[in-house]
Motif scaffolding. Structure first.
Motif, PDB file in Angstrom:
ATOM      1  N   ARG A   1       0.720  -1.286   0.148  1.00  0.00           N
ATOM      2  CA  ARG A   1      -0.120   0.053  -0.054  1.00  0.00           C
ATOM      3  C   ARG A   1       0.998   1.230   0.055  1.00  0.00           C
ATOM      4  O   ARG A   1       0.528   2.105  -0.576  1.00  0.00           O
ATOM      5  CB  ARG A   1      -1.024   0.151   1.310  1.00  0.00           C
ATOM      6  CG  ARG A   1      -1.987  -1.216   1.104  1.00  0.00           C
ATOM      7  CD  ARG A   1      -3.100  -1.076   2.136  1.00  0.00           C
ATOM      8  NE  ARG A   1      -4.032  -1.922   2.152  1.00  0.00           N
ATOM      9  CZ  ARG A   1      -4.147  -2.991   2.798  1.00  0.00           C
ATOM     10  NH1 ARG A   1      -3.115  -3.217   3.750  1.00  0.00           N
ATOM     11  NH2 ARG A   1      -5.011  -3.863   2.942  1.00  0.00           N
ATOM     12  N   ASN A   2       2.015   1.233   0.622  1.00  0.00           N
ATOM     13  CA  ASN A   2       2.785   2.433   0.744  1.00  0.00           C
ATOM     14  C   ASN A   2       3.347   2.496  -0.756  1.00  0.00           C
ATOM     15  O   ASN A   2       3.610   4.002  -1.035  1.00  0.00           O
ATOM     16  CB  ASN A   2       4.109   2.076   1.574  1.00  0.00           C
ATOM     17  CG  ASN A   2       3.907   2.335   2.872  1.00  0.00           C
ATOM     18  OD1 ASN A   2       2.684   2.909   3.329  1.00  0.00           O
ATOM     19  ND2 ASN A   2       4.535   1.516   3.900  1.00  0.00           N
ATOM     20  N   ASP A   3       3.759   1.687  -1.481  1.00  0.00           N
ATOM     21  CA  ASP A   3       4.015   1.721  -2.856  1.00  0.00           C
ATOM     22  C   ASP A   3       3.123   2.244  -3.840  1.00  0.00           C
ATOM     23  O   ASP A   3       3.273   3.064  -4.604  1.00  0.00           O
ATOM     24  CB  ASP A   3       4.550   0.508  -3.593  1.00  0.00           C
ATOM     25  CG  ASP A   3       6.066   0.246  -3.465  1.00  0.00           C
ATOM     26  OD1 ASP A   3       6.481   0.990  -2.731  1.00  0.00           O
ATOM     27  OD2 ASP A   3       6.643  -0.832  -3.887  1.00  0.00           O
ATOM     28  N   GLN A   4       1.855   1.650  -3.448  1.00  0.00           N
ATOM     29  CA  GLN A   4       0.775   2.409  -4.467  1.00  0.00           C
ATOM     30  C   GLN A   4       0.343   3.920  -3.977  1.00  0.00           C
ATOM     31  O   GLN A   4      -0.037   4.770  -4.978  1.00  0.00           O
ATOM     32  CB  GLN A   4      -0.527   1.586  -4.019  1.00  0.00           C
ATOM     33  CG  GLN A   4      -0.100  -0.158  -4.736  1.00  0.00           C
ATOM     34  CD  GLN A   4      -1.593  -0.925  -4.126  1.00  0.00           C
ATOM     35  OE1 GLN A   4      -2.195  -0.784  -3.110  1.00  0.00           O
ATOM     36  NE2 GLN A   4      -1.834  -1.831  -4.875  1.00  0.00           N
ATOM     37  N   GLN A   5       0.708   4.336  -2.811  1.00  0.00           N
ATOM     38  CA  GLN A   5       0.407   5.546  -2.299  1.00  0.00           C
ATOM     39  C   GLN A   5       1.468   6.564  -2.929  1.00  0.00           C
ATOM     40  O   GLN A   5       1.254   7.561  -3.634  1.00  0.00           O
ATOM     41  CB  GLN A   5       0.537   5.774  -0.886  1.00  0.00           C
ATOM     42  CG  GLN A   5       0.539   7.122  -0.147  1.00  0.00           C
ATOM     43  CD  GLN A   5      -1.003   7.649  -0.550  1.00  0.00           C
ATOM     44  OE1 GLN A   5      -1.692   7.139  -0.729  1.00  0.00           O
ATOM     45  NE2 GLN A   5      -1.007   9.059  -0.748  1.00  0.00           N
ATOM     46  N   THR A   6       2.464   6.131  -2.962  1.00  0.00           N
ATOM     47  CA  THR A   6       3.659   6.827  -3.715  1.00  0.00           C
ATOM     48  C   THR A   6       3.341   6.910  -5.172  1.00  0.00           C
ATOM     49  O   THR A   6       3.445   8.241  -5.778  1.00  0.00           O
ATOM     50  CB  THR A   6       4.991   6.165  -3.569  1.00  0.00           C
ATOM     51  OG1 THR A   6       5.438   5.976  -2.148  1.00  0.00           O
ATOM     52  CG2 THR A   6       6.151   6.734  -4.123  1.00  0.00           C
ATOM     53  N   ALA A   7       2.769   6.022  -5.608  1.00  0.00           N
ATOM     54  CA  ALA A   7       2.290   5.898  -7.268  1.00  0.00           C
ATOM     55  C   ALA A   7       1.433   6.903  -7.345  1.00  0.00           C
ATOM     56  O   ALA A   7       1.278   7.885  -8.466  1.00  0.00           O
ATOM     57  CB  ALA A   7       1.909   4.639  -7.697  1.00  0.00           C
ATOM     58  N   ARG A   8       0.392   7.149  -6.472  1.00  0.00           N
ATOM     59  CA  ARG A   8      -0.649   8.049  -6.625  1.00  0.00           C
ATOM     60  C   ARG A   8      -0.066   9.583  -6.488  1.00  0.00           C
ATOM     61  O   ARG A   8      -0.518  10.475  -7.206  1.00  0.00           O
ATOM     62  CB  ARG A   8      -1.586   7.990  -5.658  1.00  0.00           C
ATOM     63  CG  ARG A   8      -2.610   6.820  -5.815  1.00  0.00           C
ATOM     64  CD  ARG A   8      -4.000   6.815  -4.980  1.00  0.00           C
ATOM     65  NE  ARG A   8      -3.435   6.240  -3.664  1.00  0.00           N
ATOM     66  CZ  ARG A   8      -3.405   5.079  -3.088  1.00  0.00           C
ATOM     67  NH1 ARG A   8      -3.749   4.218  -3.806  1.00  0.00           N
ATOM     68  NH2 ARG A   8      -2.928   4.935  -1.863  1.00  0.00           N
ATOM     69  N   GLN A   9       0.962   9.718  -5.534  1.00  0.00           N
ATOM     70  CA  GLN A   9       1.757  10.934  -5.428  1.00  0.00           C
ATOM     71  C   GLN A   9       2.307  11.574  -6.501  1.00  0.00           C
ATOM     72  O   GLN A   9       2.446  12.656  -6.999  1.00  0.00           O
ATOM     73  CB  GLN A   9       2.544  10.863  -4.022  1.00  0.00           C
ATOM     74  CG  GLN A   9       1.862  10.599  -2.997  1.00  0.00           C
ATOM     75  CD  GLN A   9       2.921  10.463  -1.712  1.00  0.00           C
ATOM     76  OE1 GLN A   9       4.152  10.217  -1.949  1.00  0.00           O
ATOM     77  NE2 GLN A   9       2.446  10.441  -0.383  1.00  0.00           N
ATOM     78  N   TYR A  10       2.959  10.489  -7.292  1.00  0.00           N
ATOM     79  CA  TYR A  10       3.486  10.539  -8.617  1.00  0.00           C
ATOM     80  C   TYR A  10       2.578  11.099  -9.825  1.00  0.00           C
ATOM     81  O   TYR A  10       2.979  11.399 -10.944  1.00  0.00           O
ATOM     82  CB  TYR A  10       4.583   9.745  -8.913  1.00  0.00           C
ATOM     83  CG  TYR A  10       5.825   9.880  -8.336  1.00  0.00           C
ATOM     84  CD1 TYR A  10       6.657  10.912  -8.792  1.00  0.00           C
ATOM     85  CD2 TYR A  10       6.093   8.786  -7.152  1.00  0.00           C
ATOM     86  CE1 TYR A  10       8.005  11.115  -7.950  1.00  0.00           C
ATOM     87  CE2 TYR A  10       7.454   8.953  -6.700  1.00  0.00           C
ATOM     88  CZ  TYR A  10       8.439  10.197  -6.965  1.00  0.00           C
ATOM     89  OH  TYR A  10       9.469  10.485  -6.528  1.00  0.00           O
ATOM     90  N   GLY A  11       1.237  10.655  -9.645  1.00  0.00           N
ATOM     91  CA  GLY A  11       0.198  10.925 -10.445  1.00  0.00           C
ATOM     92  C   GLY A  11       0.305   9.674 -11.549  1.00  0.00           C
ATOM     93  O   GLY A  11      -0.305   9.861 -12.887  1.00  0.00           O
ATOM     94  N   ILE A  12       0.810   8.424 -11.211  1.00  0.00           N
ATOM     95  CA  ILE A  12       0.960   7.373 -12.001  1.00  0.00           C
ATOM     96  C   ILE A  12      -0.475   6.637 -12.177  1.00  0.00           C
ATOM     97  O   ILE A  12      -1.236   6.458 -10.919  1.00  0.00           O
ATOM     98  CB  ILE A  12       1.832   6.255 -11.435  1.00  0.00           C
ATOM     99  CG1 ILE A  12       3.241   6.802 -11.337  1.00  0.00           C
ATOM    100  CG2 ILE A  12       1.865   5.008 -12.214  1.00  0.00           C
ATOM    101  CD1 ILE A  12       4.511   6.172 -10.856  1.00  0.00           C
ATOM    102  N   SER A  13      -0.845   6.325 -13.434  1.00  0.00           N
ATOM    103  CA  SER A  13      -2.402   5.797 -13.523  1.00  0.00           C
ATOM    104  C   SER A  13      -2.069   4.619 -14.618  1.00  0.00           C
ATOM    105  O   SER A  13      -3.227   4.037 -14.941  1.00  0.00           O
ATOM    106  CB  SER A  13      -3.173   7.003 -14.209  1.00  0.00           C
ATOM    107  OG  SER A  13      -2.626   7.329 -15.258  1.00  0.00           O
ATOM    108  N   SER A  14      -0.862   4.191 -15.055  1.00  0.00           N
ATOM    109  CA  SER A  14      -0.797   3.228 -16.083  1.00  0.00           C
ATOM    110  C   SER A  14       0.570   2.368 -15.648  1.00  0.00           C
ATOM    111  O   SER A  14       1.428   2.908 -14.946  1.00  0.00           O
ATOM    112  CB  SER A  14      -0.937   3.640 -17.407  1.00  0.00           C
ATOM    113  OG  SER A  14       0.179   4.840 -17.602  1.00  0.00           O
ATOM    114  N   VAL A  15       0.730   1.185 -16.348  1.00  0.00           N
ATOM    115  CA  VAL A  15       2.070   0.550 -16.294  1.00  0.00           C
ATOM    116  C   VAL A  15       2.088  -0.012 -17.680  1.00  0.00           C
ATOM    117  O   VAL A  15       1.101  -0.030 -18.704  1.00  0.00           O
ATOM    118  CB  VAL A  15       1.726  -0.709 -15.349  1.00  0.00           C
ATOM    119  CG1 VAL A  15       1.609  -0.083 -13.848  1.00  0.00           C
ATOM    120  CG2 VAL A  15       0.666  -1.546 -15.658  1.00  0.00           C
ATOM    121  N   PRO A  16       3.653  -0.067 -18.168  1.00  0.00           N
ATOM    122  CA  PRO A  16       4.572   0.071 -16.991  1.00  0.00           C
ATOM    123  C   PRO A  16       5.047   1.552 -17.229  1.00  0.00           C
ATOM    124  O   PRO A  16       4.672   2.345 -18.006  1.00  0.00           O
ATOM    125  CB  PRO A  16       5.955  -0.800 -17.830  1.00  0.00           C
ATOM    126  CG  PRO A  16       5.379  -0.589 -19.296  1.00  0.00           C
ATOM    127  CD  PRO A  16       3.884  -0.750 -19.424  1.00  0.00           C
TER     128      PRO A  16
END
Length: 217
Positions: A149-164
């Motif tokens: 969940r911490n990694d996912q929260q960091t992703a939200r902070q960076y505005g990440i919405s897709s992979v890779p």
């Protein structure tokens, strides 16, 4: 596929580069046992026909073949990946995150294994050298959930919405499975910018462990 292209790019870079994998779920609400196949899921999500979904997926399969990957999308098993992410974070504590990530990706895309199933995940973990009983115990608990969940929260902070999604030095980003050459150029650019640039000439006072050298006039 993006992971493989990055790995190919790293082989062309004569510079030490550390790669860290992070957790991200495209659909955290997905159940563990999904009745839809990949084509049905894609068609329902984007409002397209099954034929259109198959054509789009085939393009991905063809691109994967170009980097030596054998995607079996007809038999791929959709599932919730949260526990698979927990397992990779657990493997990280044992120094085996890279191996665990690679094994899970192969099991999912090529071998059509159910990576939401604890028994399957345990078998994959044992294959790369993790202790069977310890993995079973970890999966039966909520261990490593906070790390995911911490990694996912960091992703939200960076505005990440897709992979890779590739973040270099917490400053530069590449999205999507970019061509290998794009990775090479991006890494070379970052490495060049990180190099020390000397702005002065050699006429100043230079000191080291042996003392100071007075410049000649």
């Amino acid at each position: 596929m993006g992971k493989r292209r990055l790995e190919d790019a790293l082989k062309q870079i004569d510079h030490p580069i550390e790669v860290t994998y992070r957790c991200y779920e495209l659909d955290p609400t997905m159940g563990k046992d999904v009745k839809e196949n990949m084509y049905e899921s894609l068609a329902n999500k984007y409002g397209m026909s099954i034929a259109q979904a198959k054509a789009n997926i085939q393009n991905v399969v063809n691109m994967a073949k170009e980097v030596g990957l054998d995607y079996q999308m007809d038999t791929l098993i959709l599932t919730n990946t949260f526990d698979a992410h927990r397992l990779t974070m657990y493997a990280k504590t044992k120094g085996l995150m890279k191996e665990m990530t690679e094994r899970i990706l192969q099991a999912y895309f090529t071998e059509s294994k159910h990576i939401g199933d604890h028994e399957t995940l345990t078998e994959l973990a044992v294959e790369i050298g993790l202790d069977q009983e310890e993995v079973k115990s970890m999966l039966a608990s909520d261990e490593m959930a906070d790390a995911v969940r911490n990694d996912q929260q960091t992703a939200r902070q960076y505005g990440i919405s897709s992979v890779p999604f590739f973040l270099i030095n917490k400053k530069y980003a590449l999205t999507g499975a970019q061509p290998t050459e794009t990775f090479v150029q991006a890494l070379q650019k970052v490495i060049a910018e990180d190099k020390l640039v000397v702005l002065n000439n050699q006429d100043g006072l230079n000191c080291d462990d042996d003392g100071c050298e007075i410049p000649k006039k």
